[in-house]
Write a protein that holds these residues in place. Sequence first.
Motif, PDB file in Angstrom:
ATOM      1  N   GLY A 106      -7.614  -4.241   0.780  1.00 14.25           N
ATOM      2  CA  GLY A 106      -7.359  -3.274   1.850  1.00 14.25           C
ATOM      3  C   GLY A 106      -7.696  -3.833   3.217  1.00 14.25           C
ATOM      4  O   GLY A 106      -6.958  -3.624   4.192  1.00 14.25           O
ATOM      5  N   SER A 128      -5.070  -4.482   6.291  1.00 14.66           N
ATOM      6  CA  SER A 128      -5.374  -3.906   7.605  1.00 14.66           C
ATOM      7  C   SER A 128      -5.407  -4.982   8.687  1.00 14.66           C
ATOM      8  O   SER A 128      -4.841  -4.798   9.773  1.00 14.66           O
ATOM      9  N   THR A 133      -8.447   1.777   9.299  1.00 12.49           N
ATOM     10  CA  THR A 133      -8.242   1.480   7.877  1.00 12.49           C
ATOM     11  C   THR A 133      -9.166   0.351   7.438  1.00 12.49           C
ATOM     12  O   THR A 133      -9.749   0.400   6.344  1.00 12.49           O
TER      13      THR A 133
END
Length: 170
Positions: free
Chosen positions: A37, A41, A75
Amino acid sequence: MLISLSTSIVNIVGTVVAMLFIDRVGRKPLALVGSLGMAVSLGFASWAFSHKSGAGDDISIPETQGTVALVAAHTFVLFFAVSWGVILWVMVGEMFPFRVRAAAMSVATASNWIANWAVTEGFPRLSEWNLSATYALYAGFALLSALFVVRVVEETRGRRLERGPEAVVR
């Protein structure tokens, strides 16, 4: 101030999520999801900043890319908070044999703070060189951390601390 407040809220929410799932899901899966993730991002941030114009104090990016950069920053914070922000401190206390735990935890914690210092000191210089490339470089390191998790990190969920890493509670 609103951006700082919203980032703090995202960080708190991510930390609470990590606390709720760390013993259910395990440390390794959360670390892997966090690394991936964060990489995505940072990749989006790199793309957004590749559209910057100007130099020095007069830098701007188009509105769409600005929105993407802001969402990417939030994020990133969320994925970090859900994973490495919590997992590191839990795993450091679980992964070492009892006979060397204190010394090993000291080395691991010092290494973490040295890495934090390197990022803090290096980012301004790297971003002056090329902001987009800096985020791409950090995305690459996040991908390397995912590879590290897959190949090296052992799950510590359920281990008995008093007997060391070789003792798993079933």
